[in-house]
Motif scaffolding. Structure first.
Motif: not given
Length: 121
Positions: A1-11, A26-29, A45-47
């Motif tokens: 399973m791929k990992n994704c990091l979501v970077v946003d100041d909006s919840k 995706f696994n999500v952080d 480190m995410p994918d």
């Protein structure tokens, strides 16, 4: 399973992106600014990174430049996800090392398409 990091100041954006990404297996952080995102990358480190442009503390561009300067074996794919849609912003993002660019608001099909283009979906 791929990992994704979501970077946003909006919840809200993080929640929507998480939902879409989880349906794409995706696994999500999450991180709410570039500095927090760098810390998450140091931990694991995410994918792929889904990255907002305008954030407090550290902008998406600052994060991207810092990430791309790091000497790491495998750089993650970076997809900018922002309301900044003029040619100058898109060109600047690509030149700084972004792999793809998606406009807000986005839907599942659009995000899945961009992830396929960068080779992670």
């Amino acid at each position: 399973m791929k990992n994704c990091l979501v970077v946003d100041d909006s919840k809200v954006i993080r929640k929507v992106a998480r939902h879409i990404l989880e349906t794409l297996n995706f696994n999500v952080d999450e991180a709410e600014d570039g500095r927090e995102a760098l810390s998450r990358c140091e931990e694991k480190m995410p994918d792929v990174v889904l990255l907002d442009w305008n954030m407090p503390v550290m902008s998406g561009m600052e994060f991207l430049r810092t990430l791309r300067q790091q000497d790491i074996p495998t750089q993650p794919k970076v997809v900018f996800c922002t309301t900044e849609n003029d040619t100058a912003h898109i060109r600047a993002a690509i030149e700084a090392g972004a792999d793809e660019y998606v406009m807000k608001p986005f839907d599942r099909e659009t995000l899945e398409s961009k992830l396929q283009i960068v080779g992670v979906a």
